[in-house]
Write a protein that holds these residues in place. Structure first.
Motif, PDB file in Angstrom:
ATOM      1  N   PRO A  62     -16.758  56.751  26.982  1.00  0.00           N
ATOM      2  CA  PRO A  62     -15.960  57.830  27.565  1.00  0.00           C
ATOM      3  C   PRO A  62     -16.810  58.866  28.285  1.00  0.00           C
ATOM      4  O   PRO A  62     -18.030  58.900  28.120  1.00  0.00           O
ATOM      5  N   VAL A  63     -16.138  59.728  29.039  1.00  0.00           N
ATOM      6  CA  VAL A  63     -16.818  60.835  29.738  1.00  0.00           C
ATOM      7  C   VAL A  63     -16.927  61.979  28.732  1.00  0.00           C
ATOM      8  O   VAL A  63     -15.942  62.661  28.442  1.00  0.00           O
ATOM      9  N   ARG A  64     -18.125  62.173  28.183  1.00  0.00           N
ATOM     10  CA  ARG A  64     -18.327  63.152  27.115  1.00  0.00           C
ATOM     11  C   ARG A  64     -18.039  64.573  27.564  1.00  0.00           C
ATOM     12  O   ARG A  64     -17.532  65.401  26.781  1.00  0.00           O
ATOM     13  N   ALA A  65     -18.326  64.882  28.806  1.00  0.00           N
ATOM     14  CA  ALA A  65     -18.103  66.245  29.279  1.00  0.00           C
ATOM     15  C   ALA A  65     -16.626  66.608  29.223  1.00  0.00           C
ATOM     16  O   ALA A  65     -16.266  67.736  28.854  1.00  0.00           O
ATOM     17  N   ASP A  66     -15.759  65.640  29.563  1.00  0.00           N
ATOM     18  CA  ASP A  66     -14.320  65.918  29.512  1.00  0.00           C
ATOM     19  C   ASP A  66     -13.843  66.082  28.078  1.00  0.00           C
ATOM     20  O   ASP A  66     -13.005  66.942  27.775  1.00  0.00           O
TER      21      ASP A  66
END
Length: 418
Positions: free
Chosen positions: A88-92
């Motif tokens: 997954p996109v960790r920042a999101d």
């Protein structure tokens, strides 16, 4: 094939090509517009559908069995084995945890596009849904491929349409123009002989009337008759020349080196009596050496004669006409300038239109129009310049050519053999 037939065939071929090109451009434009509209509609429909599925999966999808082309990520859930790399996109995820706001984004990776939605579910966990757009992108490529095939078929149809339209519309027009030119040529030929006879007879009658001392009104009437018939003969000559020029340019074998300097002086000498009667002064100057151009001497003589005649006709008594020949690079320039009434700058180009009537009421007839045809047929240009009350200047520019080879005297050849 005669030159006129060859010219007509070439003109018909060019017309057919133009029709095919224009039809092809129209079809291309239509296919492109249809393609853009179809792509826009498909893209929007796919995007709306995918986002709806993605939002549903993020809100209610089973983490262990997500919808097709969708992967769901959540804390404590094990991603599927076929999950794409980089997710997954960790920042999101961190942003949603910190703010509680839903985040949507588009990510390009590995030659495809992924739509990503990260949100907090109603039951508490933070879920990130990822949708792979590769199948939708493939559909769009297939659409443009189909449009490309349609474009190719359309271009072939355009070419066939051009040929059909050329035969149905252009060919009859070319035939009508050919018939018109033949009529002008035949009529001019048939009228030329009787007009010449009438002109000769009128001249004889005018001389006899003068010798017999008939009343002045009779003599003036005969003089005007001679002038009118002479102008009619000139019109017939112009029509014949126009028909011959329209039939096609002269073949290279018909062209010879022409001494333009000597030709200009000869034309002035031929008009000496008219110049004297008009009270004008005509000078020939410029180049001190002979200047040769390739062409047909009779046609070039007619062109130079038309410029000089035009200047004589529009220059009042006591005026001055200058014929100047110069060399500029590989071009020979012949300029005829006068001290006549001149013309407006806006009239310069229209002077070469057939039967153009100038603003001062002067009529230019066929002469200057045929002059341009002659000069253009010899690979040259002609231009006019003038100002009201300041006179006029006409310039002919023709490609220079080498002089004819010098002839060796027969005596020298005989001596050489001896």
């Amino acid at each position: 094939m005669r030159p006129s037939e060859h010219a007509e065939s070439a003109a018909v071929g060019r017309a057919r090509l133009r029709i095919a090109v224009i039809t092809g451009l129209i079809i291309t434009l239509l296919v492109t517009v249809v393609g853009v509209v179809a792509d826009t509609v498909m893209t929007r429909a796919q995007s709306d559908q995918v986002w709806r599925e993605l939002r549903y999966g993020a809100s209610r999808g089973d983490l262990s069995s997500p919808p097709v082309c969708t992967w769901l990520y959540a804390h404590g859930a094990t991603p599927l084995a076929n999950a794409p790399a980089g997710f997954p996109v960790r920042a999101d995820l961190d942003r949603v945890v910190a703010t509680g706001d839903t985040v949507e984004r588009t990510v390009r990776r590995a030659d495809t596009v992924y739509l990503v939605r990260t949100q907090i579910r109603a039951d508490g966990p933070v879920v990130q849904a990822v949708f792979d757009m590769r199948f939708q992108l493939a559909d769009r490529r297939h659409l443009w491929y189909a449009l490309g095939v349609a474009e190719a078929v359309g271009l072939i149809a355009a070419a066939l349409t051009g040929l059909v339209l050329g035969r149905l519309s252009v060919a009859p027009l070319a035939e009508a123009l050919a018939r018109q030119r033949r009529f002008v040529t035949d009529a001019s030929h048939e009228l030329r002989t009787p007009v010449t006879l009438v002109y000769t007879r009128a001249q004889v009658l005018a001389r006899q009337a003068k010798a017999a001392q008939l009343p002045a009104t009779h003599r003036d009437g005969l003089t005007r008759l001679v002038g009118s018939v002479g102008r009619l003969g000139e019109v017939l000559d112009d029509l014949l020349l126009s028909a011959s020029l329209t039939a096609g340019p002269a073949r290279p074998a018909e062209r010879v080196p022409v001494d333009l300097t000597a030709l200009a002086r000869s034309v002035v000498d031929e008009e000496a009596e008219r110049i004297r009667d008009s009270g004008l002064t005509v000078t020939v100057g410029g180049a001190r050496r002979t200047l040769f151009v390739g062409g047909i001497e009779s046609a070039l003589r007619r062109a130079v004669g038309e410029l000089l005649s035009n200047a004589i006709r529009h220059t009042p008594a006591g005026g001055r006409i200058e014929v100047t020949l110069t060399r500029s690079g590989s071009t020979v320039e012949l300029t005829v300038s006068d001290t006549g009434p001149g013309f407006e700058a806006a009239e310069a180009e229209r002077l070469f239109e057939r039967f153009h009537r100038a603003g001062d009421g002067g009529r230019y007839g066929l002469g200057l129009a045929l002059l341009r045809e002659v000069v253009t047929g010899h690979g040259g240009t002609v231009a006019a310049a003038g100002r009201p009350g300041r006179g006029a200047r006409f310039t002919i520019r023709l490609p220079e050519c080498a002089p004819p080879p010098a002839r060796v005297p027969a005596s020298a050849v005989a001596a050489g053999h001896g």
